[in-house]
Design an enzyme around this catalytic site. Structure first.
Site, short mmCIF file in Angstrom:
data_model
loop_
_atom_site.label_atom_id
_atom_site.label_comp_id
_atom_site.label_asym_id
_atom_site.label_seq_id
_atom_site.Cartn_x
_atom_site.Cartn_y
_atom_site.Cartn_z
NE ARG A 131 -43.77 -41.17 -43.19
CZ ARG A 131 -43.80 -41.20 -41.77
NH1 ARG A 131 -44.73 -40.79 -41.23
NH2 ARG A 131 -42.68 -41.22 -41.26
CD GLU A 164 -42.73 -44.95 -38.13
OE1 GLU A 164 -42.49 -43.39 -38.75
OE2 GLU A 164 -41.82 -45.35 -38.41
CE1 TYR A 175 -40.42 -50.32 -43.14
CE2 TYR A 175 -40.45 -49.45 -45.37
CZ TYR A 175 -39.76 -49.97 -44.08
OH TYR A 175 -38.23 -49.93 -44.38
CG ASP A 230 -41.13 -48.97 -38.86
OD1 ASP A 230 -39.85 -48.48 -39.07
OD2 ASP A 230 -41.86 -48.17 -38.32
CB CYS A 277 -31.58 -50.23 -44.68
SG CYS A 277 -31.14 -48.22 -44.84
CD1 TRP A 327 -36.48 -44.56 -41.58
CD2 TRP A 327 -37.22 -44.10 -39.74
NE1 TRP A 327 -36.34 -45.75 -40.88
CE2 TRP A 327 -36.77 -45.35 -39.74
CE3 TRP A 327 -38.02 -43.65 -38.84
CZ2 TRP A 327 -37.26 -46.35 -38.71
CZ3 TRP A 327 -38.22 -44.50 -37.68
CH2 TRP A 327 -37.97 -45.69 -37.56
CE LYS A 359 -41.38 -39.22 -44.80
NZ LYS A 359 -40.16 -39.60 -43.70
C1 BEZ Z 1 -41.16 -42.99 -43.16
O1 BEZ Z 1 -41.72 -42.89 -44.23
O2 BEZ Z 1 -40.53 -42.04 -42.56
C2 BEZ Z 1 -40.94 -44.49 -42.93
C3 BEZ Z 1 -41.71 -45.61 -43.58
C4 BEZ Z 1 -41.34 -46.55 -43.24
C5 BEZ Z 1 -40.60 -47.16 -42.27
C6 BEZ Z 1 -40.08 -46.23 -41.49
C7 BEZ Z 1 -40.16 -44.88 -42.13
#
Ligand code: BEZ
Length: 394
Positions: free
Chosen positions: A53, A101, A259, A277, A322, A356, A359
């Site tokens: 993202r 977030e 999410y 989350d 996780c 996190w 990505k």
């Molecule tokens: C992230 O994209 O970093 C993320 C997405 C969902 C929960 C936590 C982190």
């Protein structure tokens, strides 16, 4: 088996695999050590899907995601399997909420600063276009079309295959590091498979970071989340969600932020993953973790699904956990740095920990290899310096 390398990478998850990949491209003799088995489900890369993202409340994070794109393209060129299933990112919810977030308006500002395209949405539009229902009428949202589901397993497999074929990389699994000693500029790394030496170390042990860092005389201030996910059977064939995140105020021990993903072919097809989350009980160490998801977190997630999603069975078919380490210093999501200065040869010890970062996998491997080989990187990592995050060892 070679005993002497240029670089030893400790941690065989996606970051370690990516670092070895980039080191091999520079023809550097690399040993990659994994304490369990490659592709294990015990660390931060457990599960098969992650979100790619661009929305972040900080412009520097948006910039870093943008910078990762050519590295994703490079990795994609090595495999016929689609690594990023581009379905878009939907961020929505209470516009007043500032959470772990960030906040929707802040993300819009950061996206604008970096010229990233997105559209804004009202609650009614989110319901009409994206299958959610009964949202509070003051909810707002943004949709960013470059968001994707990451096939995390395929990412790891692609990197693993490259490293396995590379004459520059050796990979050892079931090789937990039990001791690190220094002889002049040389590190000797002890494992049950024997001792290995190198002048450079890259430490990427995921949530087990402090177990390794302590062998070198330091540790970071971290907390640990054992995050719960649930897979809901799709009852309305063809229904397709984007990747999404909902911002809401906490209510008691319900952190109230969730999410989810669309259906993906590589991870329990016929279901979609929805996750919370937040955790009700953060952990002080990875050893406290169990593989059983917290039932209250699962129930809050199920309630959200029943109240606000369509086309899904009300009770999950599967659940999973996780483990992620998070920095205790506010706004320090990722830590990317050298070991602290009080550790001998600290500039030859590079680390990534916390947050996190799926990505960023292809880019972080490049950054960590730059730091190990050159002592610097052209990418802006100033926001991820450990600074006050370091603690002396116990
Ligand atoms: C992230 O994209 O970093 C993320 C997405 C969902 C929960 C936590 C982190």
């Amino acid at each position: 088996m070679l005993r002497q390398y240029d670089v030893i990478v400790i941690g065989g998850g996606p970051m370690g695999l990516s670092t070895a990949f980039h080191l091999s491209k520079r023809k550097v003799r690399t040993l990659l050590l994994e304490q369990f088995t490659f592709f294990n489900q015990l660390g931060s890369s457990a599960g098969m899907s992650r979100q790619f993202r661009l929305p972040y409340p900080e412009a520097y994070m948006v910039k870093l995601v943008k910078q990762s794109i050519p590295f994703w393209d490079e990795l994609q060129s090595l495999t016929p399997t689609t690594l990023l299933d581009k379905v878009g990112t939907l961020w929505f919810g209470d516009p007043k909420v500032h959470s772990t977030e960030g906040n929707i308006a802040e993300a819009e500002k950061a996206l604008q600063e970096l010229n990233v395209p997105y559209t804004t949405l009202t609650a009614a539009e989110i319901e009409r276009e994206y299958h959610f229902r009964d949202l509070p009428s003051d909810y707002t949202g943004l949709f960013q079309p470059d968001g994707a589901s990451i096939d995390l397993r395929a990412v790891q497999q692609t990197l693993y295959n490259w490293n396995a074929a590379s004459p520059f990389v050796a990979m050892e699994d079931e090789a937990p590091v039990t001791r690190v000693t220094q002889h002049g500029r040389t590190f000797e790394v002890m494992t049950p498979k024997g001792a290995f030496t190198a002048e450079k170390l890259v430490l990427v042990p995921g949530p087990f970071a402090n177990g390794v860092f302590q062998l070198l005389g330091f540790r970071i201030a971290a907390t640990y989340w054992n995050m719960a996910s649930a897979f809901y059977r799709i009852t309305e064939p063809g229904i397709q969600y984007p990747t999404w995140f909902v911002f809401q105020n906490a209510a008691g021990d319900n952190g109230n932020e969730f999410y989810g993903f669309p259906e993906v072919s590589w991870d329990h097809p016929g279901t979609i993953r929805v996750a919370s989350d937040f955790v009700i009980q953060p952990l002080d160490s990875p050893e406290q973790r169990t593989l059983v998801p917290n039932p209250r977190e699962l129930e809050y997630t199920a309630q959200w699904v029943r109240d606000h999603m369509t086309g899904l069975a009300p009770v999950p078919l599967f659940t999973s956990t996780c483990l992620v380490a998070l920095s205790r210093i506010p706004n320090k999501e990722l830590l990317i740095d050298f070991a602290p200065a009080y550790v001998p040869n600290h500039r030859n010890i590079v680390l990534y920990a916390t947050g996190w970062a799926a990505k960023f996998v292809p880019l972080l491997g490049r950054i960590l290899s730059d730091l190990a080989l050159d002592g610097h990187t052209p990418f802006d990592i100033s926001h991820f310096a450990t600074g006050a995050t370091y603690l002396k060892p116990l």
